[in-house]
Scaffold this motif. Structure first.
Motif, PDB file in Angstrom:
ATOM      1  N   PRO A 141       0.756  -1.250   0.000  1.00 21.60           N
ATOM      2  CA  PRO A 141       0.000   0.000   0.000  1.00 21.60           C
ATOM      3  C   PRO A 141       0.790   1.306   0.000  1.00 21.60           C
ATOM      4  CG  PRO A 141      -0.233  -1.125   2.107  1.00 21.60           C
ATOM      5  CD  PRO A 141       0.570  -2.020   1.214  1.00 21.60           C
ATOM      6  N   ARG A 142       1.653   1.530   0.986  1.00 20.29           N
ATOM      7  CA  ARG A 142       2.344   2.819   1.097  1.00 20.29           C
ATOM      8  C   ARG A 142       3.387   2.720   2.204  1.00 20.29           C
ATOM      9  NH1 ARG A 142      -2.742   3.529   3.299  1.00 20.29           N
ATOM     10  NH2 ARG A 142      -2.763   4.136   5.480  1.00 20.29           N
ATOM     11  N   PRO A 143       4.264   3.711   2.296  1.00 21.36           N
ATOM     12  CA  PRO A 143       5.292   3.690   3.363  1.00 21.36           C
ATOM     13  C   PRO A 143       4.662   3.530   4.746  1.00 21.36           C
ATOM     14  CG  PRO A 143       5.779   5.423   1.780  1.00 21.36           C
ATOM     15  CD  PRO A 143       4.412   4.887   1.421  1.00 21.36           C
ATOM     16  N   GLY A 144       5.317   2.723   5.577  1.00 21.48           N
ATOM     17  CA  GLY A 144       4.834   2.462   6.923  1.00 21.48           C
ATOM     18  C   GLY A 144       3.854   1.309   7.010  1.00 21.48           C
ATOM     19  N   LYS A 145       3.455   0.771   5.880  1.00 20.85           N
ATOM     20  CA  LYS A 145       2.510  -0.344   5.837  1.00 20.85           C
ATOM     21  C   LYS A 145       3.214  -1.589   5.293  1.00 20.85           C
ATOM     22  CE  LYS A 145      -1.070   2.026   7.172  1.00 20.85           C
ATOM     23  NZ  LYS A 145      -1.780   1.740   8.403  1.00 20.85           N
ATOM     24  N   VAL A 146       2.492  -2.705   5.299  1.00 22.09           N
ATOM     25  CA  VAL A 146       3.028  -3.963   4.799  1.00 22.09           C
ATOM     26  C   VAL A 146       2.091  -4.518   3.735  1.00 22.09           C
ATOM     27  CG1 VAL A 146       4.209  -4.522   6.967  1.00 22.09           C
ATOM     28  CG2 VAL A 146       1.859  -5.328   6.582  1.00 22.09           C
ATOM     29  N   VAL A 147       2.606  -5.466   2.946  1.00 26.26           N
ATOM     30  CA  VAL A 147       1.765  -6.151   1.956  1.00 26.26           C
ATOM     31  C   VAL A 147       0.589  -6.773   2.704  1.00 26.26           C
ATOM     32  CG1 VAL A 147       1.645  -8.087   0.334  1.00 26.26           C
ATOM     33  CG2 VAL A 147       3.665  -6.603   0.351  1.00 26.26           C
ATOM     34  N   ALA A 148      -0.606  -6.561   2.162  1.00 23.70           N
ATOM     35  CA  ALA A 148      -1.811  -7.031   2.841  1.00 23.70           C
ATOM     36  C   ALA A 148      -2.886  -7.384   1.821  1.00 23.70           C
ATOM     37  CB  ALA A 148      -2.337  -5.945   3.784  1.00 23.70           C
ATOM     38  N   LYS A 149      -3.837  -8.163   2.280  1.00 24.23           N
ATOM     39  CA  LYS A 149      -5.042  -8.465   1.504  1.00 24.23           C
ATOM     40  C   LYS A 149      -6.158  -7.609   2.091  1.00 24.23           C
ATOM     41  CE  LYS A 149      -8.232 -12.268   0.562  1.00 24.23           C
ATOM     42  NZ  LYS A 149      -8.479 -13.692   0.874  1.00 24.23           N
ATOM     43  N   VAL A 150      -6.735  -6.753   1.240  1.00 22.13           N
ATOM     44  CA  VAL A 150      -7.772  -5.833   1.710  1.00 22.13           C
ATOM     45  C   VAL A 150      -8.935  -5.800   0.731  1.00 22.13           C
ATOM     46  CG1 VAL A 150      -6.115  -4.369   2.947  1.00 22.13           C
ATOM     47  CG2 VAL A 150      -6.742  -3.815   0.593  1.00 22.13           C
ATOM     48  N   LYS A 151     -10.066  -5.331   1.211  1.00 22.87           N
ATOM     49  CA  LYS A 151     -11.238  -5.118   0.354  1.00 22.87           C
ATOM     50  C   LYS A 151     -10.919  -3.960  -0.594  1.00 22.87           C
ATOM     51  CE  LYS A 151     -15.962  -5.703   0.103  1.00 22.87           C
ATOM     52  NZ  LYS A 151     -16.181  -6.704  -0.897  1.00 22.87           N
ATOM     53  N   ILE A 152     -11.284  -4.095  -1.872  1.00 19.54           N
ATOM     54  CA  ILE A 152     -11.078  -3.010  -2.832  1.00 19.54           C
ATOM     55  C   ILE A 152     -11.930  -1.832  -2.369  1.00 19.54           C
ATOM     56  CG2 ILE A 152     -11.376  -2.280  -5.221  1.00 19.54           C
ATOM     57  CD1 ILE A 152     -10.751  -5.194  -6.038  1.00 19.54           C
ATOM     58  N   TRP A 153     -11.300  -0.692  -2.167  1.00 23.08           N
ATOM     59  CA  TRP A 153     -11.914   0.450  -1.496  1.00 23.08           C
ATOM     60  C   TRP A 153     -12.527   1.497  -2.417  1.00 23.08           C
ATOM     61  CZ3 TRP A 153      -6.806  -0.784  -1.885  1.00 23.08           C
ATOM     62  CH2 TRP A 153      -6.009   0.085  -2.617  1.00 23.08           C
ATOM     63  N   THR A 154     -12.448   1.300  -3.709  1.00 26.41           N
ATOM     64  CA  THR A 154     -12.955   2.289  -4.638  1.00 26.41           C
ATOM     65  C   THR A 154     -13.557   1.600  -5.867  1.00 26.41           C
ATOM     66  OG1 THR A 154     -12.359   4.197  -6.029  1.00 26.41           O
ATOM     67  CG2 THR A 154     -10.680   2.500  -5.717  1.00 26.41           C
ATOM     68  N   SER A 155     -14.379   2.317  -6.569  1.00 25.49           N
ATOM     69  CA  SER A 155     -14.907   1.777  -7.821  1.00 25.49           C
ATOM     70  C   SER A 155     -14.071   2.225  -9.027  1.00 25.49           C
ATOM     71  CB  SER A 155     -16.365   2.218  -8.008  1.00 25.49           C
ATOM     72  OG  SER A 155     -16.430   3.628  -8.071  1.00 25.49           O
ATOM     73  N   ASP A 156     -13.067   3.074  -8.779  1.00 23.88           N
ATOM     74  CA  ASP A 156     -12.198   3.555  -9.856  1.00 23.88           C
ATOM     75  C   ASP A 156     -11.077   2.564 -10.130  1.00 23.88           C
ATOM     76  OD1 ASP A 156     -13.654   5.878 -10.291  1.00 23.88           O
ATOM     77  OD2 ASP A 156     -12.557   6.975  -8.744  1.00 23.88           O
ATOM     78  N   VAL A 157     -11.470   1.338 -10.480  1.00 24.06           N
ATOM     79  CA  VAL A 157     -10.504   0.290 -10.794  1.00 24.06           C
ATOM     80  C   VAL A 157     -10.852  -0.358 -12.119  1.00 24.06           C
ATOM     81  CG1 VAL A 157     -10.016  -0.252  -8.364  1.00 24.06           C
ATOM     82  CG2 VAL A 157     -11.747  -1.555  -9.578  1.00 24.06           C
ATOM     83  N   THR A 158      -9.843  -0.936 -12.734  1.00 24.64           N
ATOM     84  CA  THR A 158     -10.047  -1.814 -13.881  1.00 24.64           C
ATOM     85  C   THR A 158      -9.223  -3.068 -13.628  1.00 24.64           C
ATOM     86  OG1 THR A 158      -8.250  -0.745 -15.109  1.00 24.64           O
ATOM     87  CG2 THR A 158     -10.500   0.014 -15.582  1.00 24.64           C
ATOM     88  N   PHE A 159      -9.605  -4.116 -14.306  1.00 22.70           N
ATOM     89  CA  PHE A 159      -8.905  -5.395 -14.168  1.00 22.70           C
ATOM     90  C   PHE A 159      -8.168  -5.682 -15.462  1.00 22.70           C
ATOM     91  CE2 PHE A 159     -12.378  -5.450 -11.207  1.00 22.70           C
ATOM     92  CZ  PHE A 159     -11.837  -6.056 -10.084  1.00 22.70           C
ATOM     93  N   GLY A 160      -7.006  -6.308 -15.329  1.00 23.97           N
ATOM     94  CA  GLY A 160      -6.227  -6.680 -16.496  1.00 23.97           C
ATOM     95  C   GLY A 160      -5.598  -8.036 -16.304  1.00 23.97           C
ATOM     96  N   ARG A 161      -5.243  -8.628 -17.411  1.00 25.15           N
ATOM     97  CA  ARG A 161      -4.583  -9.935 -17.377  1.00 25.15           C
ATOM     98  C   ARG A 161      -3.247  -9.780 -18.078  1.00 25.15           C
ATOM     99  NH1 ARG A 161      -8.820 -14.146 -18.352  1.00 25.15           N
ATOM    100  NH2 ARG A 161      -9.283 -13.488 -16.246  1.00 25.15           N
TER     101      ARG A 161
END
Length: 163
Positions: A141-161
């Protein structure tokens, strides 16, 4: 014996060839700007399994700007690049490059192991993660955090392969 005029092609052959070439190029266009494509299933089932297993195994690794390994830490695109490399799949380094190099996948067609791109505008990507399924994403996510599994927090996403 000459052909009957009504049996001649309505368009010159060169124009037909040009139109066919244009359609072929459009079908092969890069980046996830087009509609979902059946040929977007580029990763094998084994590679999808490896991607999801390796992505989950990195949970807890600290964020580090420019980081590309579990030993040094990860930024978002470095995490994706590392995980995919473990599945013998080469992806570009930055989130924007990864976006351009992927094939579009509709949210309905997305599967665990696909890429999730977070947008600040329709064509600008600021973050990338790996889809975990059921509306969740693994990410650095960002400095001070660690790799994590989280709920997608926005609808401004696209998926790609990855191609």
């Amino acid at each position: 014996m000459s052909r009957h005029p009504s049996l001649r092609p309505a368009l010159p052959r060169r124009l037909i060839a040009l139109l066919l070439a244009t359609v072929a190029v459009a079908a092969l266009s890069t980046g996830p700007f087009g509609a979902d494509r059946a040929d977007a299933a580029i990763l094998t089932t084994v590679q999808f399994g490896t991607v999801t297993r390796v992505a989950a195994a990195q949970v807890g690794v600290p964020y580090r700007y420019g980081g590309t390994t579990p030993q040094t830490g990860f930024d978002c695109s470095g995490y994706v690049k590392y995980v995919y490399s473990q599945a013998a799949k080469v992806v570009p380094r930055t989130a924007e490059e990864q976006y351009r190099a992927s094939a579009a996948v509709t949210p309905r067609s997305a599967r665990a192991g696909d890429l999730v791109f977070f947008h600040s505008s329709p064509t600008t990507v600021y973050h990338v993660g790996i889809y975990a399924g059921a509306g969740y994403v693994w990410h650095a996510p960002r400095p001070g955090k660690v790799v994590a599994k989280v709920k997608i927090w926005t609808s401004d996403v696209t998926f790609g392969r990855a191609r």
